[in-house]
Design an enzyme around this catalytic site. Sequence first.
Site, PDB file in Angstrom:
ATOM      1  N   GLY A  35      39.345  47.578  78.053  1.00  0.00           N
ATOM      2  CA  GLY A  35      38.965  47.118  76.708  1.00  0.00           C
ATOM      3  C   GLY A  35      37.929  46.002  76.777  1.00  0.00           C
ATOM      4  O   GLY A  35      38.051  45.095  77.594  1.00  0.00           O
ATOM      5  N   ARG A  96      37.710  53.540  79.853  1.00  0.00           N
ATOM      6  CA  ARG A  96      38.996  53.656  80.554  1.00  0.00           C
ATOM      7  C   ARG A  96      38.871  54.958  81.351  1.00  0.00           C
ATOM      8  O   ARG A  96      38.862  56.042  80.756  1.00  0.00           O
ATOM      9  CB  ARG A  96      40.151  53.714  79.563  1.00  0.00           C
ATOM     10  CG  ARG A  96      40.256  52.452  78.696  1.00  0.00           C
ATOM     11  CD  ARG A  96      41.612  52.318  78.055  1.00  0.00           C
ATOM     12  NE  ARG A  96      41.635  51.295  77.022  1.00  0.00           N
ATOM     13  CZ  ARG A  96      41.921  50.001  77.255  1.00  0.00           C
ATOM     14  NH1 ARG A  96      42.167  49.583  78.469  1.00  0.00           N
ATOM     15  NH2 ARG A  96      41.946  49.139  76.266  1.00  0.00           N
ATOM     16  N   ASP A 127      44.354  44.265  83.606  1.00  0.00           N
ATOM     17  CA  ASP A 127      45.160  44.672  84.767  1.00  0.00           C
ATOM     18  C   ASP A 127      44.839  46.081  85.271  1.00  0.00           C
ATOM     19  O   ASP A 127      44.903  46.334  86.475  1.00  0.00           O
ATOM     20  CB  ASP A 127      46.663  44.475  84.512  1.00  0.00           C
ATOM     21  CG  ASP A 127      47.147  45.209  83.268  1.00  0.00           C
ATOM     22  OD1 ASP A 127      46.306  45.756  82.522  1.00  0.00           O
ATOM     23  OD2 ASP A 127      48.365  45.224  83.043  1.00  0.00           O
ATOM     24  N   THR A 150      40.066  40.177  78.946  1.00  0.00           N
ATOM     25  CA  THR A 150      40.891  40.956  78.014  1.00  0.00           C
ATOM     26  C   THR A 150      41.345  40.025  76.897  1.00  0.00           C
ATOM     27  O   THR A 150      41.680  38.868  77.158  1.00  0.00           O
ATOM     28  CB  THR A 150      42.132  41.581  78.700  1.00  0.00           C
ATOM     29  OG1 THR A 150      43.083  41.953  77.675  1.00  0.00           O
ATOM     30  CG2 THR A 150      42.834  40.628  79.653  1.00  0.00           C
ATOM     31  N   ASP A 152      44.037  40.125  75.503  1.00  0.00           N
ATOM     32  CA  ASP A 152      45.500  40.032  75.483  1.00  0.00           C
ATOM     33  C   ASP A 152      46.076  38.775  76.137  1.00  0.00           C
ATOM     34  O   ASP A 152      47.238  38.430  75.899  1.00  0.00           O
ATOM     35  CB  ASP A 152      46.112  41.254  76.176  1.00  0.00           C
ATOM     36  CG  ASP A 152      45.882  42.529  75.381  1.00  0.00           C
ATOM     37  OD1 ASP A 152      45.570  42.437  74.185  1.00  0.00           O
ATOM     38  OD2 ASP A 152      46.009  43.618  75.958  1.00  0.00           O
ATOM     39  N   ASP A 154      47.103  38.268  79.163  1.00  0.00           N
ATOM     40  CA  ASP A 154      48.369  38.649  79.793  1.00  0.00           C
ATOM     41  C   ASP A 154      48.278  38.766  81.312  1.00  0.00           C
ATOM     42  O   ASP A 154      48.922  39.611  81.907  1.00  0.00           O
ATOM     43  CB  ASP A 154      48.848  39.982  79.194  1.00  0.00           C
ATOM     44  CG  ASP A 154      47.842  41.099  79.386  1.00  0.00           C
ATOM     45  OD1 ASP A 154      46.702  40.821  79.809  1.00  0.00           O
ATOM     46  OD2 ASP A 154      48.181  42.257  79.122  1.00  0.00           O
ATOM     47  N   ARG A 196      49.887  44.983  73.372  1.00  0.00           N
ATOM     48  CA  ARG A 196      50.870  46.021  73.728  1.00  0.00           C
ATOM     49  C   ARG A 196      52.064  45.418  74.447  1.00  0.00           C
ATOM     50  O   ARG A 196      53.203  45.733  74.180  1.00  0.00           O
ATOM     51  CB  ARG A 196      50.205  47.045  74.664  1.00  0.00           C
ATOM     52  CG  ARG A 196      49.934  48.355  74.032  1.00  0.00           C
ATOM     53  CD  ARG A 196      49.284  49.268  75.003  1.00  0.00           C
ATOM     54  NE  ARG A 196      48.252  48.577  75.783  1.00  0.00           N
ATOM     55  CZ  ARG A 196      47.185  49.166  76.292  1.00  0.00           C
ATOM     56  NH1 ARG A 196      46.990  50.436  76.111  1.00  0.00           N
ATOM     57  NH2 ARG A 196      46.308  48.479  76.986  1.00  0.00           N
TER      58      ARG A 196
HETATM   59  O1  F6P Z   1      42.019  45.109  75.173  1.00  0.00           O
HETATM   60  C1  F6P Z   1      43.416  45.185  75.237  1.00  0.00           C
HETATM   61  C2  F6P Z   1      43.890  45.968  74.106  1.00  0.00           C
HETATM   62  O2  F6P Z   1      43.223  45.428  73.025  1.00  0.00           O
HETATM   63  C3  F6P Z   1      45.365  46.042  73.747  1.00  0.00           C
HETATM   64  O3  F6P Z   1      45.889  44.946  73.077  1.00  0.00           O
HETATM   65  C4  F6P Z   1      45.396  47.311  72.939  1.00  0.00           C
HETATM   66  O4  F6P Z   1      46.657  47.859  72.940  1.00  0.00           O
HETATM   67  C5  F6P Z   1      44.427  48.166  73.649  1.00  0.00           C
HETATM   68  O5  F6P Z   1      43.487  47.313  74.232  1.00  0.00           O
HETATM   69  C6  F6P Z   1      43.698  49.200  72.813  1.00  0.00           C
HETATM   70  O6  F6P Z   1      42.837  49.899  73.643  1.00  0.00           O
HETATM   71  P1  F6P Z   1      41.871  51.081  73.216  1.00  0.00           P
HETATM   72  O7  F6P Z   1      40.652  50.473  72.653  1.00  0.00           O
HETATM   73  O8  F6P Z   1      41.570  51.827  74.462  1.00  0.00           O
HETATM   74  O9  F6P Z   1      42.613  51.871  72.211  1.00  0.00           O
END
Ligand code: F6P
Length: 347
Positions: A35, A96, A127, A150, A152, A154, A196
């Site tokens: 992300g 991803r 991560d 990120t 998050d 985390d 998440r």
């Molecule tokens: O960047 C981390 C995150 O924002 C999480 O909090 C979230 O669940 C996820 O990415 C969403 O990812 P994507 O854009 O691939 O749906």
Amino acid sequence: MLSVKITPYLSVSFKRKLKISMSKIKKIAVFTSGGDAPGMNACIRAVVRTGLYHQLEMVGIMQGYQGMIDDNFKPMTAHSVSNILQIGGTILKTARCLDFKTDEGMEKAYQNVKKQGIDALVAIGGDGTFTGAERFSNKYNIPIICVPGTIDNDLYGSDYTLGFDTATNTVIEAIDKIRDTAASHDRLFFIEVMGRDAGCIALRAGISCGAEAIMLPEVDTAIDELITKIENGALNKKSSSIVIVAEGDKNGGAYNVAKLVKEKINFYDTKVTILGHLQRGGSPSAFDRILGSRMGFAAVNALLKGETHKMVGLKGNAICLTSLSEAIHFHDFKLEDDLMEMAVILA
Ligand code: F6P
């Protein structure tokens, strides 16, 4: 944990001599993966310009591991990273990439990295990015330093990840606006924020916006407990309320929480807002611009000092290095007890 001590005021010519004589690294590639997060561009800029300062050849890999597999590399000059500090997202794009999890995908990526003559990598991401980085550098013995990028927040080994501050400010701005309309209509709002596995954004935004309740992935909040809180608020003459729900909350997200609450109380008109991906965009805050610059600068310096398989982090106000395996596998990452307690008392 090993601290990187960078002496800031050595003369330029002395530093240059030191670097060139000490490192075999001549070409570094930088990429962003997973992300996107505000501040990634500041980090890319710092990596490229620090490398150029050290007279290295610098390369950007487009779309993270996907670009490695697809041979999507581009030479980076000082000019390539001009005028990007203030821009959200990542100029190198991101993805991803499932193919990189396979042995064939990884081998393809390695052949391209080798063909490009790349000696070391800087990976910016979360991560998932680090897991790929650790496997890749172990398998092919390529030095790698990771930067926690990120929203998050985390990752073990850094008090802050890149983008978290900006995302939290974005969430606060949105919730303040929702508060205006919630108060005008006497409504109960359930607002879902990203996270998440980690409730860092939810907790800080909740405190900053005076949310009546905060639902976190780290805490099992029973719906009855939440209902009692809302009812107590109403008894205390709250005509509107805001409940922040982190997307990883065990009750299944804001829509589900709202549904369960509505089954038991009917004195509020309830609404749900999912803030979604707007939390990932926007111009980075001063904090994230500086953090990204610091981490990018430190990542290249760490590689030149012979470090590898490490994550650059911020502890207190010092840049430090944590082993990638700890950053990935150590899950003793906790929300601060005082913030958790305070959030309940102040609400
Ligand atoms: O960047 C981390 C995150 O924002 C999480 O909090 C979230 O669940 C996820 O990415 C969403 O990812 P994507 O854009 O691939 O749906």
